[in-house]
Design an enzyme around this catalytic site. Sequence first.
Site, PDB file in Angstrom:
ATOM      1  N   ASP A  93       1.112  -1.146  -0.114  1.00 45.67           N
ATOM      2  CA  ASP A  93       0.092  -0.023   0.035  1.00 45.67           C
ATOM      3  C   ASP A  93       1.145   1.264  -0.190  1.00 45.67           C
ATOM      4  OD1 ASP A  93       1.003   0.052   2.646  1.00 45.67           O
ATOM      5  OD2 ASP A  93      -0.776  -0.504   3.334  1.00 45.67           O
ATOM      6  N   GLY A  95       0.990   3.913   2.037  1.00 41.76           N
ATOM      7  CA  GLY A  95       1.415   4.429   3.228  1.00 41.76           C
ATOM      8  C   GLY A  95       0.470   5.550   3.883  1.00 41.76           C
ATOM      9  N   GLY A  96      -0.177   6.189   2.758  1.00 41.22           N
ATOM     10  CA  GLY A  96      -1.156   7.419   3.123  1.00 41.22           C
ATOM     11  C   GLY A  96      -1.812   7.260   4.399  1.00 41.22           C
ATOM     12  N   PHE A  97      -2.717   6.063   4.311  1.00 37.35           N
ATOM     13  CA  PHE A  97      -3.769   5.802   5.191  1.00 37.35           C
ATOM     14  C   PHE A  97      -3.228   5.823   6.750  1.00 37.35           C
ATOM     15  CE2 PHE A  97      -6.632   3.184   7.786  1.00 37.35           C
ATOM     16  CZ  PHE A  97      -7.910   3.957   7.877  1.00 37.35           C
ATOM     17  N   GLY A 215     -11.205   3.606   0.330  1.00 40.85           N
ATOM     18  CA  GLY A 215     -12.143   4.583   1.103  1.00 40.85           C
ATOM     19  C   GLY A 215     -13.442   3.969   1.382  1.00 40.85           C
ATOM     20  N   ASP A 265      -8.046  -7.351   0.145  1.00 42.45           N
ATOM     21  CA  ASP A 265      -7.302  -7.764   1.385  1.00 42.45           C
ATOM     22  C   ASP A 265      -8.123  -7.216   2.706  1.00 42.45           C
ATOM     23  OD1 ASP A 265      -5.934  -5.303   2.868  1.00 42.45           O
ATOM     24  OD2 ASP A 265      -6.512  -4.811   1.100  1.00 42.45           O
ATOM     25  N   CYS A 305      -7.939 -27.330   7.462  1.00 44.50           N
ATOM     26  CA  CYS A 305      -6.968 -26.556   7.959  1.00 44.50           C
ATOM     27  C   CYS A 305      -6.265 -27.265   9.105  1.00 44.50           C
ATOM     28  CB  CYS A 305      -7.223 -25.274   8.591  1.00 44.50           C
ATOM     29  SG  CYS A 305      -8.212 -25.201  10.183  1.00 44.50           S
ATOM     30  N   CYS A 308      -8.403 -27.817  12.157  1.00 36.32           N
ATOM     31  CA  CYS A 308      -9.430 -28.805  12.175  1.00 36.32           C
ATOM     32  C   CYS A 308      -8.965 -30.284  11.756  1.00 36.32           C
ATOM     33  CB  CYS A 308     -10.350 -28.053  11.147  1.00 36.32           C
ATOM     34  SG  CYS A 308     -11.257 -26.591  11.693  1.00 36.32           S
ATOM     35  N   HIS A 335      -6.882 -21.422  10.732  1.00 38.32           N
ATOM     36  CA  HIS A 335      -8.154 -21.734   9.998  1.00 38.32           C
ATOM     37  C   HIS A 335      -8.896 -20.559   9.325  1.00 38.32           C
ATOM     38  CE1 HIS A 335     -12.360 -23.026  10.591  1.00 38.32           C
ATOM     39  NE2 HIS A 335     -12.655 -21.785  10.800  1.00 38.32           N
TER      40      HIS A 335
END
Length: 349
Positions: A93, A95-97, A215, A265, A305, A308, A335
């Site tokens: 990303d 980095g701004g957020f 956003g 993501d 997984c 489990c 999991h």
Amino acid sequence: MSTPIRFELAATDGDARAGTLHTRHGEVPTPAFMPVGTQATVKSLSPDEVAAAGARMTIMNTYHLWLRPGPEVVAAHGGLHGFARWPHAIATDSGGFQAFSLAARCKLSEDGFEFSSHLDGARKLLSPEESMRVQGLLGSDIAMQLDVCPPGGSPRPELVAAVERTTRWAERCLAARSPGQAVFGIIQGSTDVELRLQHAEALAQLPLDGLALGGFSVGEPPPEMHRALVQIAPRLDPLRPHYLMGVGTPLDLIVAIGAGVDVFDCVMPTRNARNGQAFVPGGKVIVKHAKYRMDTRPIDDTCECPACRGGYSRAYLRHLYLAGEILVHRLLTLHNLHFYERLVADARR
């Protein structure tokens, strides 16, 4: 310059799409879910375990890695692929957020985000050019442009200003891009469908390698987000990959996949695991609940997984969580990642 990525469409069903994102570090079948590796690691798991869950791309955090250990350290290891020992695709990303939400005394101007580091208080400027320089040193396959993400519920003039500045910054990011690194533009506009579509059209005129919807999930009610998504995503340039940033719940993913989103993501699988929550079809298992004290079943009988398949019972997981044992974070994270990767694989099929 060779094309850094290529998106190949395989099939459609209404607005939903199955495809393949071809990168320098392998193919990513879409729809795809990227686990979040904020500090160049998916919390509590090894790269092999993340890949075994089905992930073929992760996203790592420019802001945090810029401040610590520094992009030059990462570059000395051959970039994030060598530093983090992750052989598959990586996005970073901008980095701004984080600069806006985590840093003290953040000031936004046309130059970028000027702020005090949350680590040592040092004054820093994150400009479009600096974001691209850092992401170039990090060596990700996909770099995100620096954008302005207004809070949910912002008045329309603030949304318009954020959209216009984000477009100008997209042009600056493209001019500063590193050779061989793809750059995605970020569409802003909150839940204002008209503004979102105008911004999508403006960014589509630029030689961006993909289009992201930023956003969302910043305070608006989920039904409002879904209402906007199903009107916006189907109208994005069909030749480029569509990425919904930071979203979300399993229902969010299903709605967005149906609208034509290709990549996602979210911290939810890992963060919820650390809070003792496991995703299952139809809801969650919250392991601290007393009703699981004598429960001999695994989290989900249908899941393959390690938690489990290994036969770890809900009662045992509850015990580990209440005792503060690290193993429960690993098992629940394994999991949840398997759950999310299976969700997008099933959607693809």
